[in-house]
Motif scaffolding. Structure first.
Motif, short mmCIF file in Angstrom:
data_model
loop_
_atom_site.label_atom_id
_atom_site.label_comp_id
_atom_site.label_asym_id
_atom_site.label_seq_id
_atom_site.Cartn_x
_atom_site.Cartn_y
_atom_site.Cartn_z
N SER A 33 0.96 -1.70 -0.05
CA SER A 33 -0.07 0.26 0.19
C SER A 33 1.11 1.07 0.16
O SER A 33 1.68 1.54 1.27
N PRO A 34 1.13 2.01 -0.45
CA PRO A 34 1.56 3.01 -1.07
C PRO A 34 1.39 4.60 -0.20
O PRO A 34 -0.16 4.73 0.16
N ASP A 35 2.03 4.98 -0.13
CA ASP A 35 1.31 5.85 0.70
C ASP A 35 0.45 7.19 0.12
O ASP A 35 -0.27 7.80 0.98
N ASP A 36 0.44 7.07 -1.20
CA ASP A 36 -0.23 7.96 -1.77
C ASP A 36 -1.71 7.41 -2.57
O ASP A 36 -2.32 7.71 -3.40
N GLU A 37 -2.47 6.50 -1.66
CA GLU A 37 -3.22 5.77 -2.78
C GLU A 37 -4.67 6.80 -1.49
O GLU A 37 -5.72 5.95 -1.88
N VAL A 38 -3.99 7.07 -1.20
CA VAL A 38 -5.32 8.06 -0.38
C VAL A 38 -6.40 8.71 -1.25
O VAL A 38 -5.58 9.32 -2.28
N PRO A 39 -7.65 8.30 -1.30
CA PRO A 39 -8.88 9.25 -2.45
C PRO A 39 -8.93 10.52 -2.68
O PRO A 39 -8.44 11.53 -2.01
N GLY A 40 -8.08 10.88 -4.10
CA GLY A 40 -8.24 12.06 -3.85
C GLY A 40 -9.10 13.22 -4.36
O GLY A 40 -10.46 12.44 -3.76
N ASP A 41 -8.79 14.00 -4.38
CA ASP A 41 -10.41 15.45 -3.86
C ASP A 41 -10.53 15.68 -5.62
O ASP A 41 -10.22 16.77 -6.08
N LYS A 287 -5.77 14.40 -16.17
CA LYS A 287 -4.17 15.16 -16.27
C LYS A 287 -5.77 16.16 -16.27
O LYS A 287 -5.40 17.71 -16.67
N LEU A 288 -7.02 15.77 -15.49
CA LEU A 288 -8.07 17.08 -15.69
C LEU A 288 -7.77 17.96 -14.84
O LEU A 288 -8.56 19.04 -14.91
N GLY A 312 -8.52 10.90 -13.92
CA GLY A 312 -7.30 11.88 -13.39
C GLY A 312 -7.41 13.14 -13.17
O GLY A 312 -7.52 14.34 -13.49
N VAL A 313 -7.15 13.17 -11.35
CA VAL A 313 -7.16 14.71 -10.70
C VAL A 313 -5.84 14.98 -9.89
O VAL A 313 -5.53 15.25 -9.30
N GLY A 314 -5.09 14.10 -10.80
CA GLY A 314 -3.13 14.19 -9.60
C GLY A 314 -2.65 13.56 -9.59
O GLY A 314 -2.75 12.55 -11.20
N GLU A 315 -1.01 13.25 -9.71
CA GLU A 315 -0.28 12.87 -9.71
C GLU A 315 -0.15 11.06 -8.75
O GLU A 315 -0.04 10.25 -9.43
N LYS A 316 -0.37 10.89 -7.89
CA LYS A 316 -1.03 10.07 -7.22
C LYS A 316 -2.22 8.42 -7.15
O LYS A 316 -2.56 9.26 -7.84
N VAL A 317 -1.84 7.78 -6.39
CA VAL A 317 -2.46 6.74 -7.06
C VAL A 317 -3.93 7.09 -7.19
O VAL A 317 -4.55 6.44 -7.60
#
Length: 334
Positions: A33-41, A287-288, A312-317
């Motif tokens: 589980s990567p640190d960036d798995e938190v759902p984006g906003d 890249k929205l 996609g709203v960012g670079e994180k997973v």
């Protein structure tokens, strides 16, 4: 030898980075589980479009003492990547509504009406049958974030507890095979790959064989990303579809096109060409967060009648989000 005649092959263990991966918390073998798995906003990801496209639209709709400037509304919709033809239609229908809630409510309602109707709940790929995998073919031109999208999808499904196998069928670009291997390791997915330059259809055939033998839940196939004007690319994609149909009779593979939101109407033209050639079942819009022209979502669904499945709203997973039309419109007009 024709791909349709390729025999099933055993995939060596060294081609399967997740084979001996350690179990992670939660009991999902191979999941890291990567640190960036938190759902984006979503709302934060649409900030540029909200302040740019929607801000200008509201300015035109505010008008003056005589009411909205509908010519300016039409121009704003076109500039926001809705497209000329759809912009004219939206304005005509919005004016005819005479919505008591006002001009903005009328335009918002007409834009929302462009979005494809969906079944309730989050979209999921459909298994080919009991005990058989769901198959997702990922297509799109180079530079749109295609390989990264596959990695993020694999991470999402692994996090949900499903087994995933990646098919590295973009064999014309050695870097794509390497990148997919990195994502397989990161997500705990399995991978089937051949040498650079190998027949993409053979990779998909072997991947399906491996997935069936291992009772894998989801197969995600990367495909070549050359320009849509190459006829041989379209033929290749159609060939891969035939291989899936032959190996998994009755399967309904999803064909998702990865589109860079910043390319606007040019990206829509690419999607249209692929849709006409192979029949797309969904769009992944990357890249929205980097565009101030969020109207491309309405253009895609209004013109192609193909649903956007992820944005996609960012670079994180976790920044690859399932597309919810109601949430999207609400965040855009917030």
């Amino acid at each position: 030898m024709e791909v349709d005649d390729v025999p099933a092959q055993d995939v060596p263990a060294q081609d399967d980075p997740a084979h001996d991966a350690p179990a992670a918390p939660g009991g999902i073998p191979g999941w890291r589980s990567p640190d960036d798995e938190v759902p984006g906003d979503l709302a934060a990801g649409l900030e540029k479009s909200r302040t740019g496209f929607i801000g200008r639209l509201r300015g035109a709709l505010g008008g003056g003492p005589g009411g909205p400037s509908w010519d300016d509304v039409e121009e704003t919709l076109i500039a926001g990547d809705v497209g000329a033809s759809l912009a004219v239609d939206v304005v005509e229908r919005a004016r005819a509504r005479r919505d008591p809630a006002g001009a903005e409510a009328a335009v918002r309602a007409e834009l929302t009406a462009l979005l494809v109707p969906r079944e309730p709940g989050e979209w999921q790929p459909e298994p080919a049958g009991p005990g058989l995998p769901a198959v997702i073919l990922i297509i799109g031109v180079n530079g749109t974030g295609k390989t990264t999208t596959i990695g993020k999808l694999a991470s999402r499904y692994r996090h949900e507890g499903r087994s995933v196998l990646l098919a590295a069928a973009d064999t014309f670009r050695a870097a794509a095979i390497e990148q997919l291997g990195t994502w397989a390791t990161r997500s705990g997915a399995q991978i089937v790959s051949h040498a650079p330059g190998a027949d993409p259809g053979a990779v998909v055939f072997d991947a399906l064989d491996a997935a069936i033998a291992r009772h894998v839940d989801v197969v995600i196939a990367d495909t070549a990303g050359r320009l849509h004007t190459k006829v041989n690319l379209m033929d290749e994609l159609a060939k891969i579809r035939r291989i899936v149909d032959r190996r998994l009779p009755g399967a309904r593979p999803e064909t998702l096109f990865v589109l860079d939101a910043t390319t606007g109407q040019n990206g829509l033209a690419q999607a249209t060409a692929f849709h006409e050639a192979v029949g797309l079942t969904g769009i992944v819009l990357t890249k929205l967060d980097s565009t101030s022209k969020g109207g491309i979502v309405f253009a895609i669904e209004g013109a192609l009648k193909v649903p956007v499945r992820f944005v996609g709203v960012g670079e994180k997973v976790g920044d690859l989000l399932p597309f919810d039309p109601d949430a999207f419109v609400a965040a855009l007009f917030a």
